[in-house]
Design a protein around this motif. Structure first.
Motif, PDB file in Angstrom:
ATOM      1  N   MET A  75       0.854  -1.171   0.000  1.00 26.43           N
ATOM      2  CA  MET A  75       0.000   0.000   0.000  1.00 26.43           C
ATOM      3  C   MET A  75       0.899   1.234   0.000  1.00 26.43           C
ATOM      4  O   MET A  75       1.804   1.358   0.816  1.00 26.43           O
ATOM      5  CB  MET A  75      -0.907  -0.037   1.228  1.00 26.43           C
ATOM      6  CG  MET A  75      -1.909   1.082   1.256  1.00 26.43           C
ATOM      7  SD  MET A  75      -3.013   1.050   2.687  1.00 26.43           S
ATOM      8  CE  MET A  75      -4.106  -0.263   2.255  1.00 26.43           C
ATOM      9  N   SER A  76       0.619   2.132  -0.893  1.00 27.99           N
ATOM     10  CA  SER A  76       1.450   3.331  -1.025  1.00 27.99           C
ATOM     11  C   SER A  76       1.089   4.351   0.063  1.00 27.99           C
ATOM     12  O   SER A  76       0.020   4.279   0.660  1.00 27.99           O
ATOM     13  CB  SER A  76       1.259   3.944  -2.406  1.00 27.99           C
ATOM     14  OG  SER A  76      -0.017   4.532  -2.492  1.00 27.99           O
ATOM     15  N   PRO A  77       1.986   5.283   0.317  1.00 29.97           N
ATOM     16  CA  PRO A  77       1.690   6.325   1.309  1.00 29.97           C
ATOM     17  C   PRO A  77       0.443   7.145   0.957  1.00 29.97           C
ATOM     18  O   PRO A  77      -0.306   7.548   1.853  1.00 29.97           O
ATOM     19  CB  PRO A  77       2.939   7.202   1.293  1.00 29.97           C
ATOM     20  CG  PRO A  77       4.024   6.317   0.803  1.00 29.97           C
ATOM     21  CD  PRO A  77       3.368   5.363  -0.148  1.00 29.97           C
ATOM     22  N   LEU A 134      -5.192   8.420   2.178  1.00 26.58           N
ATOM     23  CA  LEU A 134      -6.594   8.448   1.759  1.00 26.58           C
ATOM     24  C   LEU A 134      -7.456   7.598   2.684  1.00 26.58           C
ATOM     25  O   LEU A 134      -8.544   8.010   3.100  1.00 26.58           O
ATOM     26  CB  LEU A 134      -6.721   7.956   0.313  1.00 26.58           C
ATOM     27  CG  LEU A 134      -8.122   7.952  -0.279  1.00 26.58           C
ATOM     28  CD1 LEU A 134      -8.691   9.361  -0.302  1.00 26.58           C
ATOM     29  CD2 LEU A 134      -8.092   7.360  -1.670  1.00 26.58           C
ATOM     30  N   LYS A 135      -6.967   6.410   3.042  1.00 28.23           N
ATOM     31  CA  LYS A 135      -7.702   5.534   3.948  1.00 28.23           C
ATOM     32  C   LYS A 135      -7.868   6.190   5.320  1.00 28.23           C
ATOM     33  O   LYS A 135      -8.932   6.120   5.935  1.00 28.23           O
ATOM     34  CB  LYS A 135      -6.969   4.203   4.081  1.00 28.23           C
ATOM     35  CG  LYS A 135      -7.742   3.164   4.825  1.00 28.23           C
ATOM     36  CD  LYS A 135      -7.056   1.817   4.759  1.00 28.23           C
ATOM     37  CE  LYS A 135      -7.890   0.775   5.459  1.00 28.23           C
ATOM     38  NZ  LYS A 135      -7.305  -0.563   5.377  1.00 28.23           N
TER      39      LYS A 135
END
Length: 92
Positions: A1-3, A8-9
């Motif tokens: 999972m990208s930063p 966003l999450k």
């Protein structure tokens, strides 16, 4: 999972938490203004959606006597009312 995905999450979770806080505040205010009206809505929810409500409705449909069916429905509503009231007025 990208930063960026993590950010966003995190934002989505923060927004969801804020929505839930606002919803809870509105429900508490509504309960304080008209507690008996909300108890009546709780009766409807109890009889239509909960597992115990479905069990009571099934038993009421199976019973041969109309008076027994009505008694079962009334008893379940009184039980629910007792549970609600016991939460608002705890024993001393």
């Amino acid at each position: 999972m990208s930063p960026q995905d993590r950010a966003l999450k995190k934002q989505l979770l923060l927004m969801k938490g804020e929505v839930l806080r606002v919803k809870l505040k509105l429900e508490i205010d509504s309960l304080r203004q008209r507690p008996l009206g909300l108890a009546g809505e709780g009766f409807k929810a109890f009889s239509s959606s909960s597992a115990l409500g479905k069990l009571v409705n099934t038993l009421a449909a199976i019973l041969p006597s109309e008076s027994l069916r009505q008694w079962l429905r009334r008893a379940s509503r009184l039980f629910l009312l007792w549970k609600v009231l016991s939460k608002f007025w705890p024993a001393r």
